[in-house]
Design an enzyme around this catalytic site. Structure first.
Site, PDB file in Angstrom:
ATOM      1  N   GLU A 136       1.759  -4.139  -3.539  1.00 22.42           N
ATOM      2  CA  GLU A 136       1.109  -5.437  -3.608  1.00 22.42           C
ATOM      3  C   GLU A 136       2.117  -6.497  -4.002  1.00 22.42           C
ATOM      4  O   GLU A 136       3.149  -6.183  -4.605  1.00 22.42           O
ATOM      5  CB  GLU A 136      -0.080  -5.413  -4.570  1.00 22.42           C
ATOM      6  CG  GLU A 136       0.251  -5.101  -6.020  1.00 22.42           C
ATOM      7  CD  GLU A 136      -0.977  -5.200  -6.906  1.00 22.42           C
ATOM      8  OE1 GLU A 136      -1.795  -6.117  -6.698  1.00 22.42           O
ATOM      9  OE2 GLU A 136      -1.104  -4.376  -7.810  1.00 22.42           O
ATOM     10  N   CYS A 162      -1.449   3.318  14.064  1.00 26.82           N
ATOM     11  CA  CYS A 162      -0.982   2.610  15.257  1.00 26.82           C
ATOM     12  C   CYS A 162      -2.065   1.778  15.948  1.00 26.82           C
ATOM     13  O   CYS A 162      -1.797   1.157  16.979  1.00 26.82           O
ATOM     14  CB  CYS A 162      -0.378   3.601  16.243  1.00 26.82           C
ATOM     15  SG  CYS A 162       1.161   4.339  15.628  1.00 26.82           S
TER      16      CYS A 162
END
Length: 373
Positions: A136, A162
């Protein structure tokens, strides 16, 4: 006194229990859709631009084979699998000091310029990269800041192996159709340098086994690159390329076949191929009732390898000549791959061409999304 809806809920629960045990006739069983495809049909969303940024440092498969060479011989394996089997002759890395986030930012900037819109009107930016340097904050916040987007612009990461880029398109279309935003920017930057350097160091060590080489083979097929797309309201942009619709399907019981972390990716290549083709065939069969994708002008398939592309074309009855390829020189650039391929093929597309974006993401999930070019 019973609640007015209690009888209805009890009846539905009873029917569900009967259905799950196969005790209802077929027509009644169809009431509960627990399996099949998820169908989506955007109403007023179009692609306004699509851009790609290539990483500049070319790394050939021959170089990788030379580094691993002794381990190949010691374990009874032959070099050349990357080029001969996967069909990948080279892939790219970013320069030192320039990373995948920089690539996503540059791709996003180019996409906004190509779309010809004021960047302050973008109401959503979604980063769909698999690559991360930290947990983060989100990568999207840096993209948002560097591109000078408005404080009212929603920004966050969306990851799904993907399939992330296509999922980002789906989400953007939902918000555009709902009237919540006018424009959305989807970005993706991938960097394969660090995991490949770590994998090459491990596979070239004296204790590397044949199993190590085979299970980490997929890491060496990865590539670096970036892509971005701007979407807007089709009714306001007749020059755009409308999102027609598509389907998604999950086969999450295969979630352990391909697992990646910050250092490497471990893959059951054969198991992944078999499971992926089974998922693709099931999705394709069920989708035929909603969409006719048997004769598209282009199939923009997620770029994995020669084997994967050939098997996909064979399983679905797709003309391989209508599948543009980028994996031979770029490798598998994760969720950016399908967008990069579309960006590089865009100049060859004609107005009115039917284009199908399609891919399978580790997990497994599959999505197909039709565009009217």
């Amino acid at each position: 006194m019973s609640h007015p809806g209690a009888t209805g809920r009890s009846s539905a629960l009873a029917s569900l229990l009967l259905w799950s045990n196969g005790l209802l006739p077929p027509t009644q069983r169809g009431t509960f859709t627990l399996n099949g495809n998820a169908i989506f049909r955007p109403q007023d969303t179009a692609v306004l631009s699509i851009t790609a940024v290539d990483a500049p440092v070319v790394k050939t498969s021959a170089e990788f084979d030379e580094i691993i060479g002794d381990s190949y011989g010691r374990n009874g394996l032959r070099p050349g699998m990357l080029a001969a089997l996967a069909g990948i002759s080279e892939r790219r890395w970013w320069d030192e000091g320039y990373d995948f986030v920089d690539g996503a930012i540059d791709a996003g900037r180019a996409a906004i310029a190509e779309a010809g819109i004021d960047h302050e009107r973008i109401g959503l930016v979604v980063n769909t990269s698999v690559s991360r340097s930290y947990l983060e904050p989100s990568i999207a916040v840096r993209v948002h800041h560097e591109l000078g987007l408005a404080t009212s612009c929603l920004n966050f990461d969306l990851t799904n192996a993907c399939l992330g880029f296509v999922n980002g398109m789906q989400l953007a279309a939902t918000l555009i159709d709902a009237g919540q935003i006018d424009y959305a920017l989807i970005v993706d930057g991938e960097g394969s340098r660090v995991p490949q350097e770590n994998t090459l160091a491990h596979l070239s060590s004296a204790d590397a086994t044949a199993e190590d080489i085979l299970t980490q083979f997929a890491t060496l097929t990865l590539g670096s690159g970036a892509a971005a797309m701007v979407l807007g309201r089709a009714s306001a942009h007749p020059e755009g390329h409308r999102l027609v619709g598509g389907v998604s399907r999950a086969a999450s019981h295969h979630h352990e076949l391909c697992v990646g972390d910050f250092d490497k990716m471990s893959t059951d290549a054969q198991g992944l191929l078999v499971a992926g083709m089974s998922l693709a065939e099931d999705l394709w069969k069920d989708a035929a009732g909603e969409f006719d994708w048997s004769d598209m002008d282009r199939y923009i398939v997620h770029q994995v390898s020669r084997v994967h592309t050939s098997k996909t074309a064979e399983a679905l009855g797709i003309d391989k000549d209508r599948i543009p390829l980028t994996f031979p020189t770029l490798g598998n650039v994760g969720p950016a791959a399908v967008a990069i391929t579309l960006a590089k093929e865009a100049a060859a597309l004609q107005r009115g061409d039917r284009v199908l974006m399609m891919g399978i993401g580790s997990g497994l999930n599959m999505t197909c999304l039709e565009l009217a070019w």
